[in-house]
Design a protein around this motif. Sequence first.
Motif, PDB file in Angstrom:
ATOM      1  N   GLY A  99      13.240   1.914   7.677  1.00 12.58           N
ATOM      2  CA  GLY A  99      13.215   0.953   6.571  1.00 12.58           C
ATOM      3  C   GLY A  99      13.945   1.413   5.341  1.00 12.58           C
ATOM      4  O   GLY A  99      14.466   2.531   5.264  1.00 12.58           O
ATOM      5  N   ARG A 100      13.933   0.550   4.371  1.00  9.88           N
ATOM      6  CA  ARG A 100      14.599   0.830   3.103  1.00  9.88           C
ATOM      7  C   ARG A 100      13.980   2.054   2.439  1.00  9.88           C
ATOM      8  O   ARG A 100      12.865   2.442   2.746  1.00  9.88           O
ATOM      9  CB  ARG A 100      14.496  -0.377   2.184  1.00  9.88           C
ATOM     10  N   GLU A 101      14.730   2.621   1.537  1.00 10.84           N
ATOM     11  CA  GLU A 101      14.223   3.807   0.843  1.00 10.84           C
ATOM     12  C   GLU A 101      12.985   3.436   0.034  1.00 10.84           C
ATOM     13  O   GLU A 101      12.956   2.459  -0.701  1.00 10.84           O
ATOM     14  CB  GLU A 101      15.285   4.388  -0.083  1.00 10.84           C
ATOM     15  N   TRP A 102      11.957   4.218   0.197  1.00 13.39           N
ATOM     16  CA  TRP A 102      10.679   4.002  -0.466  1.00 13.39           C
ATOM     17  C   TRP A 102      10.394   5.209  -1.342  1.00 13.39           C
ATOM     18  O   TRP A 102      10.473   6.348  -0.883  1.00 13.39           O
ATOM     19  CB  TRP A 102       9.603   3.815   0.602  1.00 13.39           C
ATOM     20  N   ARG A 103      10.087   4.985  -2.581  1.00 13.50           N
ATOM     21  CA  ARG A 103       9.778   6.076  -3.507  1.00 13.50           C
ATOM     22  C   ARG A 103       8.368   5.877  -4.049  1.00 13.50           C
ATOM     23  O   ARG A 103       8.168   5.229  -5.072  1.00 13.50           O
ATOM     24  CB  ARG A 103      10.782   6.100  -4.638  1.00 13.50           C
ATOM     25  N   PRO A 104       7.398   6.419  -3.329  1.00 17.19           N
ATOM     26  CA  PRO A 104       6.019   6.240  -3.793  1.00 17.19           C
ATOM     27  C   PRO A 104       5.799   6.933  -5.133  1.00 17.19           C
ATOM     28  O   PRO A 104       6.331   8.015  -5.375  1.00 17.19           O
ATOM     29  CB  PRO A 104       5.175   6.882  -2.691  1.00 17.19           C
ATOM     30  N   PRO A 105       5.014   6.307  -6.023  1.00 18.53           N
ATOM     31  CA  PRO A 105       4.789   6.878  -7.347  1.00 18.53           C
ATOM     32  C   PRO A 105       3.887   8.117  -7.324  1.00 18.53           C
ATOM     33  O   PRO A 105       3.904   8.920  -8.244  1.00 18.53           O
ATOM     34  CB  PRO A 105       4.114   5.744  -8.117  1.00 18.53           C
ATOM     35  N   ALA A 106       3.101   8.262  -6.269  1.00 17.12           N
ATOM     36  CA  ALA A 106       2.178   9.402  -6.145  1.00 17.12           C
ATOM     37  C   ALA A 106       2.101   9.770  -4.666  1.00 17.12           C
ATOM     38  O   ALA A 106       2.787   9.176  -3.834  1.00 17.12           O
ATOM     39  CB  ALA A 106       0.804   9.012  -6.674  1.00 17.12           C
ATOM     40  N   VAL A 107       1.270  10.735  -4.324  1.00 20.72           N
ATOM     41  CA  VAL A 107       1.090  11.122  -2.927  1.00 20.72           C
ATOM     42  C   VAL A 107       0.490   9.932  -2.171  1.00 20.72           C
ATOM     43  O   VAL A 107      -0.621   9.493  -2.496  1.00 20.72           O
ATOM     44  CB  VAL A 107       0.169  12.358  -2.802  1.00 20.72           C
ATOM     45  N   PRO A 108       1.209   9.374  -1.202  1.00 19.31           N
ATOM     46  CA  PRO A 108       0.726   8.189  -0.499  1.00 19.31           C
ATOM     47  C   PRO A 108      -0.602   8.444   0.226  1.00 19.31           C
ATOM     48  O   PRO A 108      -0.760   9.438   0.925  1.00 19.31           O
ATOM     49  CB  PRO A 108       1.833   7.883   0.513  1.00 19.31           C
ATOM     50  N   GLY A 109      -1.548   7.534   0.019  1.00 22.66           N
ATOM     51  CA  GLY A 109      -2.822   7.619   0.713  1.00 22.66           C
ATOM     52  C   GLY A 109      -3.782   8.646   0.157  1.00 22.66           C
ATOM     53  O   GLY A 109      -4.846   8.866   0.720  1.00 22.66           O
ATOM     54  N   HIS A 110      -3.430   9.269  -0.952  1.00 25.94           N
ATOM     55  CA  HIS A 110      -4.302  10.310  -1.513  1.00 25.94           C
ATOM     56  C   HIS A 110      -5.507   9.708  -2.229  1.00 25.94           C
ATOM     57  O   HIS A 110      -6.619  10.193  -2.106  1.00 25.94           O
ATOM     58  CB  HIS A 110      -3.512  11.197  -2.467  1.00 25.94           C
ATOM     59  N   ASP A 111      -5.270   8.644  -2.983  1.00 28.29           N
ATOM     60  CA  ASP A 111      -6.345   8.010  -3.728  1.00 28.29           C
ATOM     61  C   ASP A 111      -6.819   6.754  -3.008  1.00 28.29           C
ATOM     62  O   ASP A 111      -6.017   6.043  -2.400  1.00 28.29           O
ATOM     63  CB  ASP A 111      -5.864   7.632  -5.132  1.00 28.29           C
ATOM     64  N   PRO A 112      -8.112   6.456  -3.095  1.00 30.28           N
ATOM     65  CA  PRO A 112      -8.613   5.233  -2.460  1.00 30.28           C
ATOM     66  C   PRO A 112      -8.029   4.005  -3.152  1.00 30.28           C
ATOM     67  O   PRO A 112      -7.680   4.062  -4.336  1.00 30.28           O
ATOM     68  CB  PRO A 112     -10.128   5.313  -2.654  1.00 30.28           C
ATOM     69  N   PRO A 113      -7.934   2.906  -2.428  1.00 31.92           N
ATOM     70  CA  PRO A 113      -7.446   1.679  -3.051  1.00 31.92           C
ATOM     71  C   PRO A 113      -8.480   1.152  -4.052  1.00 31.92           C
ATOM     72  O   PRO A 113      -9.644   1.559  -4.012  1.00 31.92           O
ATOM     73  CB  PRO A 113      -7.285   0.722  -1.864  1.00 31.92           C
ATOM     74  N   PRO A 114      -8.070   0.249  -4.928  1.00 29.66           N
ATOM     75  CA  PRO A 114      -9.036  -0.344  -5.863  1.00 29.66           C
ATOM     76  C   PRO A 114     -10.199  -0.998  -5.110  1.00 29.66           C
ATOM     77  O   PRO A 114     -10.054  -1.419  -3.957  1.00 29.66           O
ATOM     78  CB  PRO A 114      -8.211  -1.403  -6.606  1.00 29.66           C
ATOM     79  N   GLU A 115     -11.328  -1.102  -5.774  1.00 29.91           N
ATOM     80  CA  GLU A 115     -12.559  -1.582  -5.149  1.00 29.91           C
ATOM     81  C   GLU A 115     -12.415  -2.934  -4.453  1.00 29.91           C
ATOM     82  O   GLU A 115     -12.949  -3.137  -3.372  1.00 29.91           O
ATOM     83  CB  GLU A 115     -13.665  -1.673  -6.203  1.00 29.91           C
ATOM     84  N   ASN A 116     -11.701  -3.863  -5.021  1.00 30.18           N
ATOM     85  CA  ASN A 116     -11.566  -5.209  -4.440  1.00 30.18           C
ATOM     86  C   ASN A 116     -10.268  -5.408  -3.670  1.00 30.18           C
ATOM     87  O   ASN A 116      -9.874  -6.539  -3.405  1.00 30.18           O
ATOM     88  CB  ASN A 116     -11.683  -6.268  -5.542  1.00 30.18           C
ATOM     89  N   ALA A 117      -9.615  -4.331  -3.287  1.00 29.05           N
ATOM     90  CA  ALA A 117      -8.328  -4.426  -2.588  1.00 29.05           C
ATOM     91  C   ALA A 117      -8.496  -5.105  -1.228  1.00 29.05           C
ATOM     92  O   ALA A 117      -9.490  -4.916  -0.533  1.00 29.05           O
ATOM     93  CB  ALA A 117      -7.736  -3.045  -2.397  1.00 29.05           C
ATOM     94  N   THR A 118      -7.511  -5.902  -0.871  1.00 30.20           N
ATOM     95  CA  THR A 118      -7.494  -6.532   0.457  1.00 30.20           C
ATOM     96  C   THR A 118      -6.385  -5.956   1.319  1.00 30.20           C
ATOM     97  O   THR A 118      -6.248  -6.325   2.478  1.00 30.20           O
ATOM     98  CB  THR A 118      -7.310  -8.061   0.337  1.00 30.20           C
ATOM     99  N   SER A 119      -5.592  -5.059   0.756  1.00 33.60           N
ATOM    100  CA  SER A 119      -4.544  -4.376   1.510  1.00 33.60           C
ATOM    101  C   SER A 119      -4.298  -3.028   0.829  1.00 33.60           C
ATOM    102  O   SER A 119      -4.920  -2.710  -0.178  1.00 33.60           O
ATOM    103  CB  SER A 119      -3.261  -5.213   1.546  1.00 33.60           C
ATOM    104  N   GLY A 120      -3.387  -2.245   1.409  1.00 33.45           N
ATOM    105  CA  GLY A 120      -3.053  -0.968   0.804  1.00 33.45           C
ATOM    106  C   GLY A 120      -4.015   0.160   1.167  1.00 33.45           C
ATOM    107  O   GLY A 120      -4.069   1.168   0.485  1.00 33.45           O
ATOM    108  N   MET A 121      -4.769  -0.022   2.249  1.00 30.49           N
ATOM    109  CA  MET A 121      -5.754   0.988   2.639  1.00 30.49           C
ATOM    110  C   MET A 121      -5.303   1.856   3.805  1.00 30.49           C
ATOM    111  O   MET A 121      -5.941   2.852   4.112  1.00 30.49           O
ATOM    112  CB  MET A 121      -7.066   0.302   3.010  1.00 30.49           C
ATOM    113  N   GLY A 122      -4.208   1.484   4.466  1.00 31.93           N
ATOM    114  CA  GLY A 122      -3.806   2.124   5.709  1.00 31.93           C
ATOM    115  C   GLY A 122      -3.627   3.629   5.636  1.00 31.93           C
ATOM    116  O   GLY A 122      -4.218   4.374   6.409  1.00 31.93           O
ATOM    117  N   LEU A 123      -2.799   4.109   4.724  1.00 34.16           N
ATOM    118  CA  LEU A 123      -2.556   5.553   4.629  1.00 34.16           C
ATOM    119  C   LEU A 123      -3.794   6.292   4.144  1.00 34.16           C
ATOM    120  O   LEU A 123      -4.055   7.419   4.565  1.00 34.16           O
ATOM    121  CB  LEU A 123      -1.368   5.849   3.719  1.00 34.16           C
TER     122      LEU A 123
END
Length: 141
Positions: free
Chosen positions: A89-113
């Motif tokens: 895929g396209r170049e991805w530049r995550p702002p922090a270590v991917p998957g290190h912090d839990p997603p926000p409490e009401n998140a419906t996505s972004g939990m995979g890593l």
Amino acid sequence: MYRVKDDGVPAHVTGAARERTFSLADLPDLREFAAAEAQRRGMPEDALGDFLVALNEVATNAVTHGSTKARLGLWREGPALVVAVHDDGREWRPPAVPGHDPPPENATSGMGLWVARLLSDDLRVTAGPGGSTVVMRFLLE
């Protein structure tokens, strides 16, 4: 460390690694393939569920956020089963270590890593112009 090819599989284990290309529609077959390979390499039955959840999260991310086709590499390295998932895929530049912090409490996505990091013994993400690679380790002993 060791030299890693573009697909995330270290050059020194190419012959021992099992590799498979997959798309979103192939995920059920990919999970079946990975389960059989993991058991063949010594993964205990009671660890298989967590392994498959982590793999599914990372593989789904690869083919929904990275590219329509991705590659899985799987091998045993000492006491661990190592899994690498690579997308072109396209170049991805995550702002922090991917998957290190839990997603926000009401998140419906972004939990995979985050989920994959919790279920694996080690998770590393490499992202660049050639795509992204997630390497997970699962201790077998």
